[in-house]
Design a protein around this motif. Sequence first.
Motif, short mmCIF file in Angstrom:
data_model
loop_
_atom_site.label_atom_id
_atom_site.label_comp_id
_atom_site.label_asym_id
_atom_site.label_seq_id
_atom_site.Cartn_x
_atom_site.Cartn_y
_atom_site.Cartn_z
N ARG A 78 0.82 -1.22 0.00
CA ARG A 78 0.00 0.00 0.00
C ARG A 78 0.85 1.27 0.00
NH1 ARG A 78 -2.99 -3.05 3.97
NH2 ARG A 78 -2.05 -1.80 5.65
N GLY A 79 2.15 1.12 -0.01
CA GLY A 79 3.04 2.28 -0.01
C GLY A 79 3.22 2.91 1.35
N GLU A 80 2.93 2.16 2.43
CA GLU A 80 2.97 2.72 3.78
C GLU A 80 4.31 2.49 4.47
OE1 GLU A 80 -0.33 0.95 5.74
OE2 GLU A 80 -1.83 1.87 4.42
N MET A 81 5.15 1.61 3.95
CA MET A 81 6.46 1.38 4.53
C MET A 81 7.40 0.86 3.45
SD MET A 81 5.56 -2.00 6.88
CE MET A 81 7.03 -1.82 7.89
N GLY A 82 8.70 1.00 3.69
CA GLY A 82 9.67 0.59 2.70
C GLY A 82 9.92 -0.91 2.72
N TYR A 83 10.62 -1.39 1.68
CA TYR A 83 10.84 -2.82 1.55
C TYR A 83 11.69 -3.36 2.70
CZ TYR A 83 12.25 -7.34 -0.24
OH TYR A 83 12.48 -8.69 -0.36
N GLN A 84 12.85 -2.73 2.94
CA GLN A 84 13.70 -3.21 4.02
C GLN A 84 13.06 -3.02 5.38
OE1 GLN A 84 16.22 -5.13 3.77
NE2 GLN A 84 16.48 -4.98 1.56
N GLU A 85 12.26 -1.99 5.52
CA GLU A 85 11.56 -1.76 6.79
C GLU A 85 10.61 -2.91 7.09
OE1 GLU A 85 8.57 1.57 8.87
OE2 GLU A 85 9.17 1.75 6.75
N GLN A 86 9.83 -3.32 6.09
CA GLN A 86 8.90 -4.43 6.32
C GLN A 86 9.66 -5.74 6.52
OE1 GLN A 86 8.00 -7.22 4.22
NE2 GLN A 86 9.58 -6.73 2.71
N ARG A 87 10.75 -5.94 5.77
CA ARG A 87 11.52 -7.18 5.91
C ARG A 87 12.13 -7.29 7.30
NH1 ARG A 87 14.74 -10.68 2.67
NH2 ARG A 87 13.05 -10.74 1.15
N MET A 88 12.67 -6.17 7.81
CA MET A 88 13.27 -6.19 9.14
C MET A 88 12.21 -6.43 10.21
SD MET A 88 15.79 -3.36 10.90
CE MET A 88 16.35 -3.53 12.60
N ALA A 89 11.04 -5.81 10.06
CA ALA A 89 9.95 -6.02 11.02
C ALA A 89 9.53 -7.48 11.04
CB ALA A 89 8.77 -5.13 10.67
N ARG A 90 9.43 -8.09 9.87
CA ARG A 90 9.05 -9.51 9.80
C ARG A 90 10.14 -10.40 10.39
NH1 ARG A 90 7.46 -10.85 3.83
NH2 ARG A 90 6.81 -12.82 4.79
N ALA A 91 11.40 -10.04 10.12
CA ALA A 91 12.51 -10.82 10.67
C ALA A 91 12.48 -10.80 12.19
CB ALA A 91 13.84 -10.28 10.16
N ASN A 92 12.25 -9.63 12.77
CA ASN A 92 12.22 -9.53 14.23
C ASN A 92 11.01 -10.23 14.82
OD1 ASN A 92 14.55 -8.31 15.42
ND2 ASN A 92 14.02 -6.41 14.36
N GLU A 93 9.89 -10.22 14.12
CA GLU A 93 8.73 -10.97 14.61
C GLU A 93 9.01 -12.47 14.59
OE1 GLU A 93 5.05 -9.96 12.76
OE2 GLU A 93 4.99 -7.97 13.70
N LEU A 94 9.69 -12.92 13.55
CA LEU A 94 10.05 -14.34 13.48
C LEU A 94 11.02 -14.69 14.60
CD1 LEU A 94 9.51 -16.71 11.33
CD2 LEU A 94 11.89 -16.33 10.69
N GLN A 95 12.01 -13.83 14.81
CA GLN A 95 12.97 -14.06 15.88
C GLN A 95 12.26 -14.15 17.24
OE1 GLN A 95 15.92 -14.90 13.89
NE2 GLN A 95 16.83 -14.04 15.72
#
Length: 274
Positions: A78-95
């Motif tokens: 939706r254009g609300e966050m950047g690619y690396q921002e979303q990837r890092m957020a998902r990585a930390n949730e997985l961690q």
Amino acid sequence: MSGSTPPSSTARADAGGRLIDGVLFDVDDTLIDTRGAFGVALDQIVRAYLPDVDGTRRDEVVAVWRADATGHYARYARGEMGYQEQRMARANELQATFGGALLDDEAYGAWNAVFEDGFTRAWAAHPDAHDTVDLLLAAGVAVGALSNAAVAYQTSKLDRVGLSGRVPMLVGVDTLGVGKPDPRVFLEACRRLGTEPARTAYVGDELDVDARAAVAAGLSGVWVDRPGPRRVEVPDDDIAAAREAGILVVTSLTDLPAALGLVGPQQVNWPTSC
């Protein structure tokens, strides 16, 4: 083909009875086995960053990553966050979910390098992708790709699996700054493909973001519901409603040309490798 409904009634048949002039494909888990590639990438992550996760939980790690329950990737689309921002957020949730350490910027950079190494090495086309594309092109159908990832990244995937020469990457999330289900991306992809939306089918592995969104934009929607675990649960009632709305449901791209009425079932002579 069993279990399919006719293409959207909004399309008008040409003199030969054909409803479809163009087919737009999603990339991940439609043409390319992204679920399998995630499995390879996350196996490397588990070994390097989640030592408490044993072999019995590997499928759970993949399921959590694919589900993205917090919706970070949808926000990116939706254009609300950047690619690396979303990837890092998902990585930390997985961690956090599996007992790993929180990743700061530097640690995430190393984590992502491990992930991308496994992910990119494992890119492979689904076994039914090449022959389906070839049959569509032989039938005179225009073919292209529309994805919720960046054009360059998806082009590199299509290059790797040998599809980019036949399936040009037309529209990504960086083309208009938004992705599916926004109707504008479907219409822009049709414009670039050179086909009218009402005579174009969109084929993807997500019922809502792909098939339903395509229909809402005026295209015919096709949901590829491949065997195996879905990214998110889809109730039977939703599937029945989708069929009633004119959405085609197929379990393989092998069924696509006949399902769209481009060839008769007896004309689909698939190689023994399919």
